[in-house]
Enzyme design. Structure first.
Site, PDB file in Angstrom:
ATOM      1  N   GLY A 131       0.800  -1.210   0.000  1.00  0.00           N
ATOM      2  CA  GLY A 131       0.000   0.000   0.000  1.00  0.00           C
ATOM      3  C   GLY A 131       0.835   1.263   0.000  1.00  0.00           C
ATOM      4  O   GLY A 131       0.325   2.350  -0.248  1.00  0.00           O
ATOM      5  N   ASN A 132       2.137   1.111   0.266  1.00  0.00           N
ATOM      6  CA  ASN A 132       3.071   2.230   0.241  1.00  0.00           C
ATOM      7  C   ASN A 132       3.823   2.156  -1.076  1.00  0.00           C
ATOM      8  O   ASN A 132       4.712   1.324  -1.265  1.00  0.00           O
ATOM      9  CB  ASN A 132       4.027   2.134   1.433  1.00  0.00           C
ATOM     10  CG  ASN A 132       4.979   3.314   1.531  1.00  0.00           C
ATOM     11  OD1 ASN A 132       5.388   3.873   0.530  1.00  0.00           O
ATOM     12  ND2 ASN A 132       5.330   3.672   2.749  1.00  0.00           N
ATOM     13  N   VAL A 133       3.461   3.036  -2.010  1.00  0.00           N
ATOM     14  CA  VAL A 133       3.969   2.945  -3.381  1.00  0.00           C
ATOM     15  C   VAL A 133       5.483   3.081  -3.427  1.00  0.00           C
ATOM     16  O   VAL A 133       6.174   2.298  -4.085  1.00  0.00           O
ATOM     17  CB  VAL A 133       3.292   4.016  -4.261  1.00  0.00           C
ATOM     18  CG1 VAL A 133       3.911   4.020  -5.659  1.00  0.00           C
ATOM     19  CG2 VAL A 133       1.793   3.765  -4.352  1.00  0.00           C
ATOM     20  N   ALA A 134       6.032   4.074  -2.734  1.00  0.00           N
ATOM     21  CA  ALA A 134       7.478   4.300  -2.764  1.00  0.00           C
ATOM     22  C   ALA A 134       8.238   3.109  -2.191  1.00  0.00           C
ATOM     23  O   ALA A 134       9.292   2.717  -2.708  1.00  0.00           O
ATOM     24  CB  ALA A 134       7.829   5.573  -1.996  1.00  0.00           C
ATOM     25  N   CYS A 155       6.531  11.961   8.410  1.00  0.00           N
ATOM     26  CA  CYS A 155       6.664  10.602   8.950  1.00  0.00           C
ATOM     27  C   CYS A 155       7.760  10.541  10.003  1.00  0.00           C
ATOM     28  O   CYS A 155       7.705   9.719  10.918  1.00  0.00           O
ATOM     29  CB  CYS A 155       6.987   9.606   7.834  1.00  0.00           C
ATOM     30  SG  CYS A 155       5.587   9.149   6.795  1.00  0.00           S
ATOM     31  N   HIS A 207       6.548  -6.401  10.197  1.00  0.00           N
ATOM     32  CA  HIS A 207       7.812  -5.757  10.564  1.00  0.00           C
ATOM     33  C   HIS A 207       7.616  -4.592  11.526  1.00  0.00           C
ATOM     34  O   HIS A 207       8.496  -4.297  12.337  1.00  0.00           O
ATOM     35  CB  HIS A 207       8.581  -5.297   9.320  1.00  0.00           C
ATOM     36  CG  HIS A 207       7.931  -4.198   8.532  1.00  0.00           C
ATOM     37  ND1 HIS A 207       6.789  -4.384   7.797  1.00  0.00           N
ATOM     38  CD2 HIS A 207       8.269  -2.898   8.360  1.00  0.00           C
ATOM     39  CE1 HIS A 207       6.457  -3.258   7.198  1.00  0.00           C
ATOM     40  NE2 HIS A 207       7.326  -2.337   7.532  1.00  0.00           N
ATOM     41  N   ASP A 265      -1.745  11.004   6.946  1.00  0.00           N
ATOM     42  CA  ASP A 265      -0.764  12.084   6.811  1.00  0.00           C
ATOM     43  C   ASP A 265      -0.108  12.124   5.435  1.00  0.00           C
ATOM     44  O   ASP A 265       0.766  12.961   5.178  1.00  0.00           O
ATOM     45  CB  ASP A 265       0.285  12.041   7.928  1.00  0.00           C
ATOM     46  CG  ASP A 265       1.201  10.826   7.889  1.00  0.00           C
ATOM     47  OD1 ASP A 265       1.061   9.996   6.978  1.00  0.00           O
ATOM     48  OD2 ASP A 265       2.062  10.717   8.783  1.00  0.00           O
ATOM     49  N   ASN A 317       4.475   7.132  13.484  1.00  0.00           N
ATOM     50  CA  ASN A 317       3.783   5.883  13.795  1.00  0.00           C
ATOM     51  C   ASN A 317       4.124   5.351  15.178  1.00  0.00           C
ATOM     52  O   ASN A 317       3.668   4.266  15.544  1.00  0.00           O
ATOM     53  CB  ASN A 317       4.128   4.798  12.771  1.00  0.00           C
ATOM     54  CG  ASN A 317       3.712   5.172  11.371  1.00  0.00           C
ATOM     55  OD1 ASN A 317       4.537   5.195  10.480  1.00  0.00           O
ATOM     56  ND2 ASN A 317       2.444   5.482  11.175  1.00  0.00           N
ATOM     57  N   GLU A 320      -2.252   2.983  14.085  1.00  0.00           N
ATOM     58  CA  GLU A 320      -1.049   3.435  13.396  1.00  0.00           C
ATOM     59  C   GLU A 320      -0.477   4.728  13.980  1.00  0.00           C
ATOM     60  O   GLU A 320       0.381   5.362  13.386  1.00  0.00           O
ATOM     61  CB  GLU A 320      -1.360   3.625  11.908  1.00  0.00           C
ATOM     62  CG  GLU A 320      -1.810   2.349  11.213  1.00  0.00           C
ATOM     63  CD  GLU A 320      -0.666   1.384  10.929  1.00  0.00           C
ATOM     64  OE1 GLU A 320       0.372   1.821  10.423  1.00  0.00           O
ATOM     65  OE2 GLU A 320      -0.826   0.173  11.203  1.00  0.00           O
ATOM     66  N   ARG A 337      -5.477   0.394   7.501  1.00  0.00           N
ATOM     67  CA  ARG A 337      -4.652   0.006   8.642  1.00  0.00           C
ATOM     68  C   ARG A 337      -5.208   0.458   9.988  1.00  0.00           C
ATOM     69  O   ARG A 337      -4.877  -0.129  11.015  1.00  0.00           O
ATOM     70  CB  ARG A 337      -3.236   0.572   8.468  1.00  0.00           C
ATOM     71  CG  ARG A 337      -2.579   0.171   7.147  1.00  0.00           C
ATOM     72  CD  ARG A 337      -1.140   0.634   7.098  1.00  0.00           C
ATOM     73  NE  ARG A 337      -0.519   0.380   5.808  1.00  0.00           N
ATOM     74  CZ  ARG A 337       0.767   0.567   5.554  1.00  0.00           C
ATOM     75  NH1 ARG A 337       1.565   0.993   6.513  1.00  0.00           N
ATOM     76  NH2 ARG A 337       1.260   0.320   4.351  1.00  0.00           N
ATOM     77  N   HIS A 373      -1.592   6.134   4.969  1.00  0.00           N
ATOM     78  CA  HIS A 373      -1.922   6.849   6.203  1.00  0.00           C
ATOM     79  C   HIS A 373      -2.542   8.186   5.849  1.00  0.00           C
ATOM     80  O   HIS A 373      -2.267   8.760   4.782  1.00  0.00           O
ATOM     81  CB  HIS A 373      -0.667   7.105   7.054  1.00  0.00           C
ATOM     82  CG  HIS A 373      -0.088   5.886   7.681  1.00  0.00           C
ATOM     83  ND1 HIS A 373       1.271   5.629   7.700  1.00  0.00           N
ATOM     84  CD2 HIS A 373      -0.667   4.852   8.319  1.00  0.00           C
ATOM     85  CE1 HIS A 373       1.493   4.485   8.327  1.00  0.00           C
ATOM     86  NE2 HIS A 373       0.335   3.999   8.712  1.00  0.00           N
TER      87      HIS A 373
END
Length: 445
Positions: A24-27, A369, A137, A252, A110, A174, A214, A250
């Site tokens: 879900g986190n493209v980068a 973040c 993780h 943010d 987070n 989160e 999440r 998220h």
């Protein structure tokens, strides 16, 4: 009494690597398995912290987690010496080894949800570590996060610490990445906004189709209860499932607030009009700025790639606000044009300052973040562990510490190296002495 909003940035850990662990986190996915630079990443983060300190902000430092996480690998059945545990995990379950070496605790947005004393019924600052159950993780972090928080904010006259929520997806939490506080002044009672992705106990409500939501409403409500927040100063709003499916993992990544400013994309929330009306009603008659970015101005895709909303909005000494943005915002022509225009509009935001945090951005985290916001009055700030508050001397010590202990580059094969574990533990043991946080790690206990 004078009040402040401190930013406690996470130090990048010695095992900073690109494993693409965050669905879900493209980068994070795009840069999976690239060679990372732990030393550069840590120095970039420290440079941003020092810059905010030099701008007159209260800037804190938050220690990373112990990685590789040998305890978790042993718990999962890998036995023998530390070197044997690493090698067996590398051979038999490389994805598990990668997860147990993640340096994701660098993103302290987070780490926890924080409510200042002006909002809570016992007039103390409350902390609840995030359980981060959605990603293995990150689910390894809460216990140590709690230890570090208690070492930084140790005075129980001013600070209250809660156990993280139940380790279950129904209460997936989160932390501050889905939490925003609006107020007139940091020391006055504000409105706390909890953004959630799904209802855990109501399957009829909308959810994303591609990527996971999440944060649950139930988790957000639980944190509000634990912190003793007043119902008439709390707003719960659902994140738009469609933008989660576009990589907005998220809130943010699509919205950020500071004092009387809420800066958001028009697609950020479900039922935006009702949400904004509730915020306005609970905020009161004071001046409140809703800064909406339309899709024709900046697309969601551009927001995700540049992290336009994963920026920090800070209040400078002269009362003006500044955006702390990654270089990706400057390098995206549409985002740069929007920000150039924004500072000339009738809002408190009058400056944009760009920072190189590329090592963090490649792993899916921008400037926002990297920091946990803690609003405090003067007495509370004085009660904080002062060894964790940025100064010129601390910046020099931490820069020297990174240069001494961190590797220039790291790839997946390096994670099996038992020397990396030794180096990491030596670094963290030294760090606990610099920050005076005691034995917060398992290997020290």
């Amino acid at each position: 009494m004078k009040t402040f909003e401190a930013n406690f940035d996470g130090l990048v850990g010695p095992t900073h690597n690109y494993a693409g662990l965050s669905e879900g986190n493209v980068a994070s996915k795009l840069n999976a398995n690239d060679v990372s630079s732990p030393k550069s990443a840590a120095l970039q983060g420290l440079k941003k912290m020092k810059a905010l300190h030099d701008m007159g902000m209260v800037q804190g430092v938050f220690a990373p987690q112990e990685r590789p996480d040998i305890f978790s690998l042993r718990r999962l059945g890998f036995a023998g010496s530390d070197a044997q545990v690493l090698e067996k995990a590398y051979q038999q379950a490389p994805a598990v080894l990668s997860a147990c070496c993640s340096a994701s605790s660098m993103w302290t947005a987070n780490a926890a949800t924080v409510s200042p004393s002006a909002d809570t019924n016992d007039n103390k600052v409350h902390f609840t570590p995030a359980n981060l159950t959605n990603k293995f993780h990150r689910s390894l972090e809460p216990e140590t996060t709690g230890n570090i928080l208690k070492s930084v904010f140790a005075d129980d006259k001013h600070f209250t610490h809660h156990l993280h929520l139940n380790d279950n997806d129904h209460f997936g939490d989160e932390g501050a990445a889905n939490h925003t506080r609006l107020c007139s002044e940091y020391g006055e009672q504000g409105v706390e906004i909890f953004t959630f992705g799904k209802y855990a106990f109501n399957s009829e409500m909308p959810i994303p189709k591609k990527y996971p939501a999440r944060q649950t409403l139930e988790a957000s409500r639980a944190v509000a209860r634990l912190h003793g927040l007043s119902d008439d100063k709390v707003v719960f709003v659902q994140q738009n499932p469609d933008v989660i499916d576009q990589g907005v993992f998220h809130n943010d990544v699509i919205s950020v607030g500071n004092q009387n400013v809420l800066f958001y994309h028009e697609q950020a929330f479900l039922n935006s009009e009702a949400f904004l009306a509730e915020v306005q009603q609970k905020f009161g008659a004071q001046d409140l700025h809703f800064i909406k970015v339309a899709s024709e101005q900046v697309s969601v895709a551009d927001c995700v790639s540049s992290y336009l909303f994963n920026t920090q909005i800070i209040t400078l000494a002269n009362g003006e606000m500044a955006i702390i943005a990654p270089m990706h915002c400057r390098d995206n022509p549409r985002v740069k044009a929007y920000l150039d225009d924004l500072v000339n509009q009738n809002t408190p935001i009058k400056q944009v300052k760009y920072f190189d945090v590329n090592e963090s951005m490649k792993n899916g985290g921008g400037p926002a973040c990297l920091r946990l916001r803690v609003a405090m009055n003067e007495a509370e700030l004085n009660a904080v562990n002062q060894h964790c508050v940025m100064s010129d001397a601390l910046y020099t010590r931490l820069t020297d510490w990174v240069n001494k202990h961190y590797r220039d580059t790291l790839c997946f094969d390096d994670l099996r190296d038992p020397e990396l574990l030794v180096e990491s533990r030596e670094a963290l043991d030294h760090l606990t002495q610099i920050l005076n946080i005691g034995s917060v790690y398992r290997f020290q206990q």
